[in-house]
Design a protein around this motif. Structure first.
Motif, PDB file in Angstrom:
ATOM      1  N   LEU A   6       0.867  -1.101  -0.009  1.00 25.19           N
ATOM      2  CA  LEU A   6       0.117  -0.010   0.049  1.00 25.19           C
ATOM      3  C   LEU A   6       0.751   1.274   0.041  1.00 25.19           C
ATOM      4  O   LEU A   6       0.668   2.090  -0.708  1.00 25.19           O
ATOM      5  N   ALA A   7       1.774   1.457   0.840  1.00 25.30           N
ATOM      6  CA  ALA A   7       2.929   2.516   0.986  1.00 25.30           C
ATOM      7  C   ALA A   7       3.578   2.513  -0.353  1.00 25.30           C
ATOM      8  O   ALA A   7       3.774   3.738  -0.798  1.00 25.30           O
ATOM      9  N   HIS A   8       3.824   1.357  -0.976  1.00 26.29           N
ATOM     10  CA  HIS A   8       4.543   1.504  -2.339  1.00 26.29           C
ATOM     11  C   HIS A   8       3.555   2.335  -3.292  1.00 26.29           C
ATOM     12  O   HIS A   8       4.071   3.073  -4.000  1.00 26.29           O
ATOM     13  N   GLU A   9       2.344   1.966  -3.368  1.00 31.23           N
ATOM     14  CA  GLU A   9       1.504   2.525  -4.571  1.00 31.23           C
ATOM     15  C   GLU A   9       0.979   4.191  -3.994  1.00 31.23           C
ATOM     16  O   GLU A   9       1.268   4.748  -5.174  1.00 31.23           O
ATOM     17  N   VAL A  10       1.073   4.310  -2.700  1.00 31.44           N
ATOM     18  CA  VAL A  10       1.008   5.808  -2.556  1.00 31.44           C
ATOM     19  C   VAL A  10       2.246   6.468  -3.146  1.00 31.44           C
ATOM     20  O   VAL A  10       2.302   7.523  -3.608  1.00 31.44           O
ATOM     21  N   ALA A  11       3.516   5.980  -2.790  1.00 31.79           N
ATOM     22  CA  ALA A  11       4.518   6.672  -3.057  1.00 31.79           C
ATOM     23  C   ALA A  11       4.636   6.907  -4.590  1.00 31.79           C
ATOM     24  O   ALA A  11       5.421   7.776  -4.942  1.00 31.79           O
ATOM     25  N   HIS A  12       4.280   5.929  -5.340  1.00 38.70           N
ATOM     26  CA  HIS A  12       4.163   6.173  -6.862  1.00 38.70           C
ATOM     27  C   HIS A  12       3.041   6.648  -7.205  1.00 38.70           C
ATOM     28  O   HIS A  12       2.657   6.195  -8.622  1.00 38.70           O
ATOM     29  N   ARG A  13       2.361   7.701  -6.627  1.00 42.51           N
ATOM     30  CA  ARG A  13       1.400   8.486  -7.269  1.00 42.51           C
ATOM     31  C   ARG A  13       1.640   9.855  -7.333  1.00 42.51           C
ATOM     32  O   ARG A  13       2.165  10.448  -6.086  1.00 42.51           O
ATOM     33  N   ARG A  14       1.132  10.499  -8.113  1.00 40.49           N
ATOM     34  CA  ARG A  14       1.248  12.224  -8.272  1.00 40.49           C
ATOM     35  C   ARG A  14      -0.052  12.800  -8.521  1.00 40.49           C
ATOM     36  O   ARG A  14      -0.755  11.923  -9.732  1.00 40.49           O
ATOM     37  N   THR A  15      -0.479  13.688  -7.983  1.00 43.65           N
ATOM     38  CA  THR A  15      -1.762  14.114  -8.429  1.00 43.65           C
ATOM     39  C   THR A  15      -1.811  15.447  -8.312  1.00 43.65           C
ATOM     40  O   THR A  15      -1.475  16.618  -7.609  1.00 43.65           O
ATOM     41  N   PHE A  16      -1.884  16.288  -9.593  1.00 50.67           N
ATOM     42  CA  PHE A  16      -1.568  17.621  -9.764  1.00 50.67           C
ATOM     43  C   PHE A  16      -2.831  18.289 -10.686  1.00 50.67           C
ATOM     44  O   PHE A  16      -3.450  17.688 -11.515  1.00 50.67           O
ATOM     45  N   ALA A  17      -2.776  19.791 -10.680  1.00 44.14           N
ATOM     46  CA  ALA A  17      -3.551  20.428 -11.674  1.00 44.14           C
ATOM     47  C   ALA A  17      -2.805  21.480 -12.077  1.00 44.14           C
ATOM     48  O   ALA A  17      -1.727  21.928 -11.928  1.00 44.14           O
ATOM     49  N   ILE A  18      -2.902  21.692 -13.427  1.00 39.59           N
ATOM     50  CA  ILE A  18      -2.425  22.897 -14.054  1.00 39.59           C
ATOM     51  C   ILE A  18      -3.124  24.242 -13.885  1.00 39.59           C
ATOM     52  O   ILE A  18      -4.361  24.347 -13.785  1.00 39.59           O
ATOM     53  N   ILE A  19      -2.238  25.388 -13.501  1.00 39.72           N
ATOM     54  CA  ILE A  19      -3.153  26.553 -13.250  1.00 39.72           C
ATOM     55  C   ILE A  19      -2.623  27.619 -13.900  1.00 39.72           C
ATOM     56  O   ILE A  19      -1.388  27.588 -14.262  1.00 39.72           O
ATOM     57  N   SER A  20      -3.269  28.464 -14.583  1.00 41.53           N
ATOM     58  CA  SER A  20      -2.727  29.084 -15.704  1.00 41.53           C
ATOM     59  C   SER A  20      -4.009  29.984 -16.000  1.00 41.53           C
ATOM     60  O   SER A  20      -5.110  30.147 -15.771  1.00 41.53           O
ATOM     61  N   PHE A  36       3.784  12.602 -24.151  1.00 38.16           N
ATOM     62  CA  PHE A  36       5.067  12.085 -23.402  1.00 38.16           C
ATOM     63  C   PHE A  36       4.720  10.587 -22.698  1.00 38.16           C
ATOM     64  O   PHE A  36       5.820   9.845 -22.560  1.00 38.16           O
ATOM     65  N   SER A  37       3.475  10.545 -22.231  1.00 38.46           N
ATOM     66  CA  SER A  37       3.524   9.350 -21.096  1.00 38.46           C
ATOM     67  C   SER A  37       2.909   8.396 -22.030  1.00 38.46           C
ATOM     68  O   SER A  37       3.065   7.182 -21.455  1.00 38.46           O
ATOM     69  N   GLY A  38       2.737   8.511 -23.235  1.00 44.48           N
ATOM     70  CA  GLY A  38       2.327   7.434 -24.108  1.00 44.48           C
ATOM     71  C   GLY A  38       0.866   7.176 -24.028  1.00 44.48           C
ATOM     72  O   GLY A  38       0.407   6.417 -24.721  1.00 44.48           O
ATOM     73  N   ASP A  78       0.233   6.764 -16.960  1.00 43.64           N
ATOM     74  CA  ASP A  78       1.615   6.226 -16.491  1.00 43.64           C
ATOM     75  C   ASP A  78       2.666   7.009 -16.788  1.00 43.64           C
ATOM     76  O   ASP A  78       2.847   7.278 -18.138  1.00 43.64           O
ATOM     77  N   TYR A  79       3.749   7.350 -16.055  1.00 43.59           N
ATOM     78  CA  TYR A  79       5.003   7.843 -16.393  1.00 43.59           C
ATOM     79  C   TYR A  79       5.970   7.338 -15.391  1.00 43.59           C
ATOM     80  O   TYR A  79       5.714   7.565 -14.139  1.00 43.59           O
ATOM     81  N   ARG A  80       7.138   6.726 -15.978  1.00 48.02           N
ATOM     82  CA  ARG A  80       8.322   6.376 -15.117  1.00 48.02           C
ATOM     83  C   ARG A  80       7.817   5.462 -13.884  1.00 48.02           C
ATOM     84  O   ARG A  80       8.280   5.979 -12.840  1.00 48.02           O
ATOM     85  N   ASP A  81       7.020   4.664 -14.283  1.00 47.12           N
ATOM     86  CA  ASP A  81       6.652   3.794 -13.196  1.00 47.12           C
ATOM     87  C   ASP A  81       5.662   4.500 -11.880  1.00 47.12           C
ATOM     88  O   ASP A  81       5.641   3.802 -11.157  1.00 47.12           O
ATOM     89  N   ILE A 272       7.508  13.895 -10.845  1.00 45.47           N
ATOM     90  CA  ILE A 272       7.843  12.630 -10.397  1.00 45.47           C
ATOM     91  C   ILE A 272       9.113  12.827  -9.346  1.00 45.47           C
ATOM     92  O   ILE A 272       8.884  12.169  -8.323  1.00 45.47           O
ATOM     93  N   ASP A 273       9.939  13.515  -9.732  1.00 46.12           N
ATOM     94  CA  ASP A 273      11.257  13.598  -8.700  1.00 46.12           C
ATOM     95  C   ASP A 273      11.113  14.527  -7.541  1.00 46.12           C
ATOM     96  O   ASP A 273      11.364  13.922  -6.391  1.00 46.12           O
ATOM     97  N   TRP A 274      10.231  15.428  -7.496  1.00 43.48           N
ATOM     98  CA  TRP A 274      10.242  16.228  -6.348  1.00 43.48           C
ATOM     99  C   TRP A 274       8.717  16.545  -5.774  1.00 43.48           C
ATOM    100  O   TRP A 274       8.524  16.790  -4.352  1.00 43.48           O
ATOM    101  N   ALA A 275       7.756  16.729  -6.910  1.00 43.68           N
ATOM    102  CA  ALA A 275       6.408  16.834  -6.185  1.00 43.68           C
ATOM    103  C   ALA A 275       6.104  15.591  -5.250  1.00 43.68           C
ATOM    104  O   ALA A 275       6.321  14.632  -5.281  1.00 43.68           O
ATOM    105  N   PRO A 276       5.245  16.115  -4.156  1.00 47.55           N
ATOM    106  CA  PRO A 276       4.807  15.090  -3.044  1.00 47.55           C
ATOM    107  C   PRO A 276       3.819  14.156  -3.680  1.00 47.55           C
ATOM    108  O   PRO A 276       3.066  14.209  -4.352  1.00 47.55           O
ATOM    109  N   ALA A 277       3.988  12.879  -3.040  1.00 49.99           N
ATOM    110  CA  ALA A 277       3.156  11.902  -3.125  1.00 49.99           C
ATOM    111  C   ALA A 277       1.823  12.403  -2.539  1.00 49.99           C
ATOM    112  O   ALA A 277       1.964  13.203  -1.582  1.00 49.99           O
TER     113      ALA A 277
END
Ligand code: G4P
Length: 529
Positions: A6-20, A36-38, A78-81, A272-277
């Protein structure tokens, strides 16, 4: 599923919005992220504003007629796992309420700025909302294939107007016809610009090291300026600092051109690298951790008729903890009722499909017939109540009148449902029969009139109501509240969720009432509880 899985699934998720601000390039960038994500093979499939191609978010006629995106939609790829959930937000300011609520469901934001224009009005408003929740923000300076403003100038404006520190991660080399690419400050490499199209081109060419002689050969006239700019940037601006980013006080900045697919991969990598799970959430009785075993979530949006083939309403629920499994029983806390979740859907790039499972950070869609409201919490039984989903005091008011009096029942039903959905705020006066509609933007009324006609068969006209503003009322002092209610009976109403609301005819009457009843609180924002 074990705790570790479960912790693995959480760590591998990102949820964001575009604001503009509208026209900065949100739709274009969304398409390129999917490319890019295919998730899609060719751009132009998300929204073909002028090309007439299939458009996921153009689900309502009114949107098509006006060429604006009214409703937010959700896309998962999906992107980079990692599983990435991208929540779209309506750019038009008349639908800002909807946008604010979408922002409560994300863990980070991607701010897109038109580099020819700089910081614009809607961006300022949206960033204010992000700041309330300390949402980490990644910034993309778009349209470098055009003549744009000085890069240092743009960063200075972001820092000054939006009050957030800028840490450039890439730096542009030239602009417009002379746009050569970007220098990646952390990786010490130059990514060469190549105009891209609707399809994903091969990887961009990368030259290692800013002192690489190849750069002098390629760009003899630009390198001296680039080196001195980099020196300046490194000396004058903040270096990237993860803690500052996560606290929402510093934003990593990327430069590029969405329409050319340039600079897009770097943003995805940053997310993926910096935004919080998925983050822990306040649920009133306690804080809920995303990797808890039990399922929980809250509804931040309700949308009708997403697909003409399914004439139903979908409640968008952000999963906050545990594992959602198809067929499981979820407790609808406000109604204290179990719901069997058999036909819950997820959102792919341009389709929706039945899902088998979902985890914290994911958005699931629950079909419903009008008993779910914005802000409702679902769990496996525990009486949680997620907080922070805002309703804003409307600034525009109308009374709905119908041409055919025999349709009064349909009108009431339609308004009740549209009110619960948050399309418009609906107030029922304690004294009087005509429902009063309140909105933040005038287009909301247009959408409601359109939907009353197409979904409920009601031809309604809206007349201006002489109301200045609305305030939600609360008080711990029961006798005083009763006195207030008695005195102000003619100005009181209940909203779609049954909350007591004061409708002030004038600014002065509001001020007088506030003075007269200091024991009563007049709320400008109602947070769902
Ligand atoms: P929005 O969703 O934020 O409102 O913006 P959208 O993506 O629709 O983009 C607004 C306009 O800006 C579009 O042009 C789009 O093509 C253009 N655009 C987006 N990114 C770039 C970029 O990197 N460089 C340049 N030069 N233009 C960009 P349009 O004329 O309104 O529509 P279209 O006919 O091009 O589709």
């Amino acid at each position: 599923m074990t705790q570790l899985e479960l912790a693995h699934e959480v760590a591998h998720r990102r949820t964001f919005a575009i604001i503009s601000h509208p026209d900065a390039g949100k739709t274009t960038l969304t398409e390129k992220l999917l490319l890019f994500s295919g998730a899609i093979q060719q751009a132009g499939t998300v929204k073909g504003k002028k090309t007439g191609k299939f458009a996921t978010s153009d689900w309502m006629d009114i949107e098509k007629q006006r060429g604006i995106s009214v409703a937010s939609s959700v896309m998962q790829f999906d992107y980079r796992d990692h599983t990435v959930n991208l929540l779209d937000t309506p750019g038009h300011q008349d639908f800002s309420e909807d946008t604010y609520r979408v922002l409560t469901a994300v863990d980070s934001g991607l701010m897109v700025i038109d580099a020819a224009k700089g910081v614009e009005a809607q961006t300022i408003k949206l960033l204010d909302v992000c700041r309330l929740r300390h949402t980490p923000i990644v910034t993309f300076m778009n349209k470098y294939d055009r003549e744009v403003r000085e890069s240092l100038d743009l960063l200075d404006e972001v820092e000054r107007v939006l009050n957030i520190q800028c840490a450039p991660i890439t730096w542009p080399i030239g602009m417009g016809k002379h746009f050569r690419g970007v220098y990646h400050l952390l990786r010490d490499e130059v990514l060469l610009f190549e105009a891209g199209g609707e399809k994903l081109t091969l990887d961009v060419e990368v030259i290692k090291g800013i002192d690489n002689p190849r750069l002098n050969e390629l760009f003899p006239s630009e390198m001296a300026q680039l080196r001195s700019e980099i020196e300046l940037v490194q000396g004058a601006l903040q270096p990237f600092d993860l803690e500052g980013f996560l606290a929402g006080t510093l934003t990593p900045v990327f430069f590029g051109s969405a329409i050319n697919n340039f600079g897009v991969r770097e943003i995805l990598d940053a997310l993926i690298d910096w935004a919080p799970a998925p983050q822990p959430r306040d649920a009133t009785v306690r804080v809920v951790e995303p990797a808890e075993e039990k399922f929980s979530g809250f509804v931040f949006k309700i949308q009708a008729n997403m697909d003409p083939k399914h004439r139903d309403r979908i409640a968008f629920l952000r999963v906050c903890s545990g594992q959602f499994e198809r067929g499981m029983k979820m407790r609808h806390i406000r109604l204290n009722r179990d719901v069997a979740a058999n036909s819950v859907v997820t959102f792919m790039s341009h389709d929706r499909e039945i899902i088998e499972e979902a985890f914290a950070g994911d958005i699931i869609g629950i079909p419903n017939h009008g008993n779910i409201q914005i802000g409702d919490t679902f769990s496996e039984g525990e009486k949680l109540a997620f907080t922070g989903i805002p309703f804003f005091a409307p600034e525009l008011f109308r009374v709905a009148r119908i041409k055919n009096p025999l349709k009064i029942k349909q009108l009431q039903k339609g308004l009740q449902q549209l009110g619960e959905e948050g399309a418009v705020q609906v107030f029922k006066p304690l004294n009087g029969s005509d429902a009063i509609l309140g909105a933040v933007g005038v287009l909301q009324f247009e959408v409601v009139a359109h939907r009353l006609m197409s979904e409920y068969g009601v031809d309604a006209v809206f007349e201006t109501a002489s109301i200045y503003t609305a305030r939600w009322i609360s008080s711990d002092n029961r006798p005083k509240l009763a006195e207030f209610e008695k005195t102000e009976m003619n100005n009181l109403a209940t909203d779609a969720a049954g909350n007591l609301t004061y409708l002030a005819g004038h600014r002065v009457s509001l001020e007088l009432s506030e003075k007269r009843f200091p024991e009563v609180t007049f709320h400008k924002i109602r947070e769902h509880s």
